[in-house]
Design an enzyme around this catalytic site. Structure first.
Site, PDB file in Angstrom:
ATOM      1  N   ARG A 110       3.062   5.933  -2.643  1.00 47.62           N
ATOM      2  CA  ARG A 110       4.645   7.177  -2.084  1.00 47.62           C
ATOM      3  C   ARG A 110       5.876   6.537  -2.955  1.00 47.62           C
ATOM      4  O   ARG A 110       6.651   7.146  -3.040  1.00 47.62           O
ATOM      5  CB  ARG A 110       5.390   6.690  -0.759  1.00 47.62           C
ATOM      6  CG  ARG A 110       4.479   6.890   0.511  1.00 47.62           C
ATOM      7  CD  ARG A 110       4.128   8.379   0.373  1.00 47.62           C
ATOM      8  NE  ARG A 110       2.874   8.478   1.497  1.00 47.62           N
ATOM      9  CZ  ARG A 110       2.119   9.931   1.842  1.00 47.62           C
ATOM     10  NH1 ARG A 110       2.630  10.996   0.733  1.00 47.62           N
ATOM     11  NH2 ARG A 110       1.890   9.625   3.010  1.00 47.62           N
ATOM     12  N   HIS A 141       0.923  -0.773  -0.079  1.00 45.67           N
ATOM     13  CA  HIS A 141       0.436   0.033   0.718  1.00 45.67           C
ATOM     14  C   HIS A 141       0.551   1.001  -0.102  1.00 45.67           C
ATOM     15  O   HIS A 141       0.947   2.120  -0.305  1.00 45.67           O
ATOM     16  CB  HIS A 141      -1.030  -0.251   1.057  1.00 45.67           C
ATOM     17  CG  HIS A 141      -2.170   1.308   1.120  1.00 45.67           C
ATOM     18  ND1 HIS A 141      -2.998   1.317   0.392  1.00 45.67           N
ATOM     19  CD2 HIS A 141      -1.711   1.683   2.073  1.00 45.67           C
ATOM     20  CE1 HIS A 141      -3.311   2.745   0.577  1.00 45.67           C
ATOM     21  NE2 HIS A 141      -2.904   3.605   2.254  1.00 45.67           N
TER      22      HIS A 141
HETATM   23  C1  LIG Z   1       0.190  12.316  -2.774  1.00 49.74           C
HETATM   24  C2  LIG Z   1      -0.430  12.236  -1.654  1.00 49.74           C
HETATM   25  C3  LIG Z   1      -0.929  13.536  -1.394  1.00 49.74           C
HETATM   26  C4  LIG Z   1      -1.728  13.524  -0.165  1.00 49.74           C
HETATM   27  N1  LIG Z   1      -1.928  15.214   0.824  1.00 49.74           N
HETATM   28  C5  LIG Z   1      -2.839  14.638   1.630  1.00 49.74           C
HETATM   29  C6  LIG Z   1      -2.825  16.327   1.905  1.00 49.74           C
HETATM   30  O1  LIG Z   1      -3.364  17.407   1.303  1.00 49.74           O
HETATM   31  N2  LIG Z   1      -3.461  16.359   3.034  1.00 49.74           N
HETATM   32  C7  LIG Z   1      -3.786  15.025   4.306  1.00 49.74           C
HETATM   33  O2  LIG Z   1      -4.431  15.517   5.362  1.00 49.74           O
HETATM   34  N3  LIG Z   1      -2.839  14.309   3.509  1.00 49.74           N
HETATM   35  C8  LIG Z   1      -2.556  13.849   2.162  1.00 49.74           C
HETATM   36  N4  LIG Z   1      -2.078  12.792   2.420  1.00 49.74           N
HETATM   37  C9  LIG Z   1      -1.851  11.621   3.204  1.00 49.74           C
HETATM   38  C10 LIG Z   1      -3.509  10.971   3.292  1.00 49.74           C
HETATM   39  O3  LIG Z   1      -4.221  11.928   2.753  1.00 49.74           O
HETATM   40  C11 LIG Z   1      -2.855   9.704   3.712  1.00 49.74           C
HETATM   41  O4  LIG Z   1      -3.283   9.643   5.149  1.00 49.74           O
HETATM   42  C12 LIG Z   1      -2.139   9.055   3.870  1.00 49.74           C
HETATM   43  O5  LIG Z   1      -1.319   8.709   2.788  1.00 49.74           O
HETATM   44  C13 LIG Z   1      -1.768   7.509   4.477  1.00 49.74           C
HETATM   45  O6  LIG Z   1      -2.941   6.330   3.403  1.00 49.74           O
HETATM   46  P1  LIG Z   1      -3.876   5.501   4.170  1.00 49.74           P
HETATM   47  O7  LIG Z   1      -4.412   6.149   4.799  1.00 49.74           O
HETATM   48  O8  LIG Z   1      -4.304   5.359   3.037  1.00 49.74           O
HETATM   49  O9  LIG Z   1      -2.749   5.089   4.965  1.00 49.74           O
HETATM   50  P2  LIG Z   1      -2.509   3.686   5.890  1.00 49.74           P
HETATM   51  O10 LIG Z   1      -3.104   4.758   7.177  1.00 49.74           O
HETATM   52  O11 LIG Z   1      -1.665   3.224   6.027  1.00 49.74           O
HETATM   53  O12 LIG Z   1      -4.006   2.903   6.602  1.00 49.74           O
HETATM   54  C14 LIG Z   1      -3.868   1.240   5.205  1.00 49.74           C
HETATM   55  C15 LIG Z   1      -5.429   1.812   4.449  1.00 49.74           C
HETATM   56  O13 LIG Z   1      -5.845   1.148   5.807  1.00 49.74           O
HETATM   57  C16 LIG Z   1      -7.287   1.095   5.778  1.00 49.74           C
HETATM   58  N5  LIG Z   1      -7.810   1.962   7.246  1.00 49.74           N
HETATM   59  C17 LIG Z   1      -6.985   2.962   7.919  1.00 49.74           C
HETATM   60  N6  LIG Z   1      -7.510   2.931   9.251  1.00 49.74           N
HETATM   61  C18 LIG Z   1      -8.044   3.302   8.738  1.00 49.74           C
HETATM   62  C19 LIG Z   1      -9.345   3.703   9.223  1.00 49.74           C
HETATM   63  N7  LIG Z   1      -9.747   4.255  10.312  1.00 49.74           N
HETATM   64  N8  LIG Z   1     -10.837   3.423   9.099  1.00 49.74           N
HETATM   65  C20 LIG Z   1     -10.619   3.104   7.715  1.00 49.74           C
HETATM   66  N9  LIG Z   1      -9.662   1.868   7.451  1.00 49.74           N
HETATM   67  C21 LIG Z   1      -8.776   2.292   7.213  1.00 49.74           C
HETATM   68  C22 LIG Z   1      -7.636   2.199   4.888  1.00 49.74           C
HETATM   69  O14 LIG Z   1      -8.448   1.128   3.774  1.00 49.74           O
HETATM   70  C23 LIG Z   1      -5.825   2.447   4.580  1.00 49.74           C
HETATM   71  O15 LIG Z   1      -5.664   2.838   3.183  1.00 49.74           O
HETATM   72  C24 LIG Z   1      -1.122  12.097   0.682  1.00 49.74           C
HETATM   73  C25 LIG Z   1      -0.862  11.762   0.751  1.00 49.74           C
HETATM   74  C26 LIG Z   1      -0.792  11.154  -0.474  1.00 49.74           C
HETATM   75  C27 LIG Z   1       0.245   9.973  -1.151  1.00 49.74           C
END
Ligand SMILES: Cc1cc2nc3c(=O)[nH]c(=O)nc-3n(C[C@H](O)[C@H](O)[C@H](O)COP(=O)(O)OP(=O)(O)OC[C@H]3O[C@@H](n4cnc5c(N)ncnc54)[C@H](O)[C@@H]3O)c2cc1C
Length: 232
Positions: A170, A165
């Site tokens: 990233r 993931h």
């Molecule tokens: C190019 C890019 C730009 C971004 N820009 C911003 C921004 O402007 N502002 C900002 O705040 N963030 C930003 N982010 C961060 C993004 O919103 C995520 O917080 C970060 O990439 C972690 O991803 P994730 O939550 O999928 O991963 P993880 O936290 O590792 O979670 C993995 C997966 O587990 C599941 N999961 C985890 N926790 C929960 C939960 N509580 N409920 C339900 N399912 C869950 C989901 O399927 C999730 O995809 C950016 C990220 C990227 C890659």
């Protein structure tokens, strides 16, 4: 920045493949591991990836040491909630003023005036930090004056599912450059340790043949070798 793979699950590919095999087998759980050779392991892993059955990948964990990453990047990194982190504390550790203490972005470095301004502001911030501590301000409060680019050290543990993931987000060309560099190092390290687990890894342009970004970079990755070479 340095990224080191400190430890990982023994036989990570076989552990994942035997967990998957268990789902479809009448055998006892403890018999399946020994019955798997390399070819069967690779076959199982490919099947899992193809059908999106990713939960068996959670049985293999990888632990990294990262030094010299900016707090800008570490702030993005710790948004990955499925990973485990330990990070150097600015409450207990006095920050150093060495040249490597602040990450200078390449866009700043390439213009002499920008580089000079950046260095001067970093040095001034550090002088203020030291002086505040001399004046009796605790480190946890003096640190408020330090720039985001100050470096940090972390230990990270991710299982192989979370790594997939993480790599999908990233290693995209549109991800921020520093976390992308770190992800690229991590991919190289885990690929060396367990290529079968990561043979299909990376952003969706490579794994699924389609871009999920709102605005595509227009330059999809063609193969994992491009990613392993740290292509920009
Ligand atoms: C190019 C890019 C730009 C971004 N820009 C911003 C921004 O402007 N502002 C900002 O705040 N963030 C930003 N982010 C961060 C993004 O919103 C995520 O917080 C970060 O990439 C972690 O991803 P994730 O939550 O999928 O991963 P993880 O936290 O590792 O979670 C993995 C997966 O587990 C599941 N999961 C985890 N926790 C929960 C939960 N509580 N409920 C339900 N399912 C869950 C989901 O399927 C999730 O995809 C950016 C990220 C990227 C890659």
């Amino acid at each position: 920045m340095t990224v080191t793979l400190l430890a990982h699950t023994d036989n990570p590919s076989k552990v994942v493949a035997s967990a998957a095999r268990l789902c479809y087998s009448a055998s006892r759980a403890d018999e399946l591991f020994d019955g798997l050779d390399e070819a069967r392991t690779a076959e199982f892993l490919k099947k899992l990836r193809d059908v999106g059955h990713m939960s068996p990948f959670e049985h293999a964990s990888f632990t990294f040491a990262v030094d010299g990453l900016s707090r800008v990047a570490s702030h993005q990194l710790v948004r990955h909630r499925i990973a485990s982190f330990s990070q150097q504390s600015q409450r207990y550790v006095t920050m150093s003023s060495s040249r490597e203490s602040v990450i200078v972005p390449p866009t700043v470095e390439r213009t002499p005036e920008a580089a000079e301004l950046f260095a001067a502001q970093g040095a001034a911030a550090y002088m203020a930090y030291e002086r505040l501590i001399e004046l009796g301000v605790p480190k946890e409060d003096a640190r408020f004056i330090l720039p985001h680019g100050w470096t940090t050290s972390l230990m990270i543990t991710m299982n192989a599912r979370e790594l997939h993931h993480f790599f999908s987000l990233r290693l995209c060309r549109r991800a921020q450059w520093e976390i992308r560099r770190m992800a690229s190092e991590m991919l190289r390290l885990v690929y060396d340790a367990a290529a079968e687990l990561f043979v299909i890894a990376g952003p969706s342009c490579l794994t699924d043949g389609k871009c999920r970004e709102a605005s595509s970079c227009g330059s999809p990755f063609k193969n994992i070798e491009e990613l392993l070479a740290g292509a920009t």
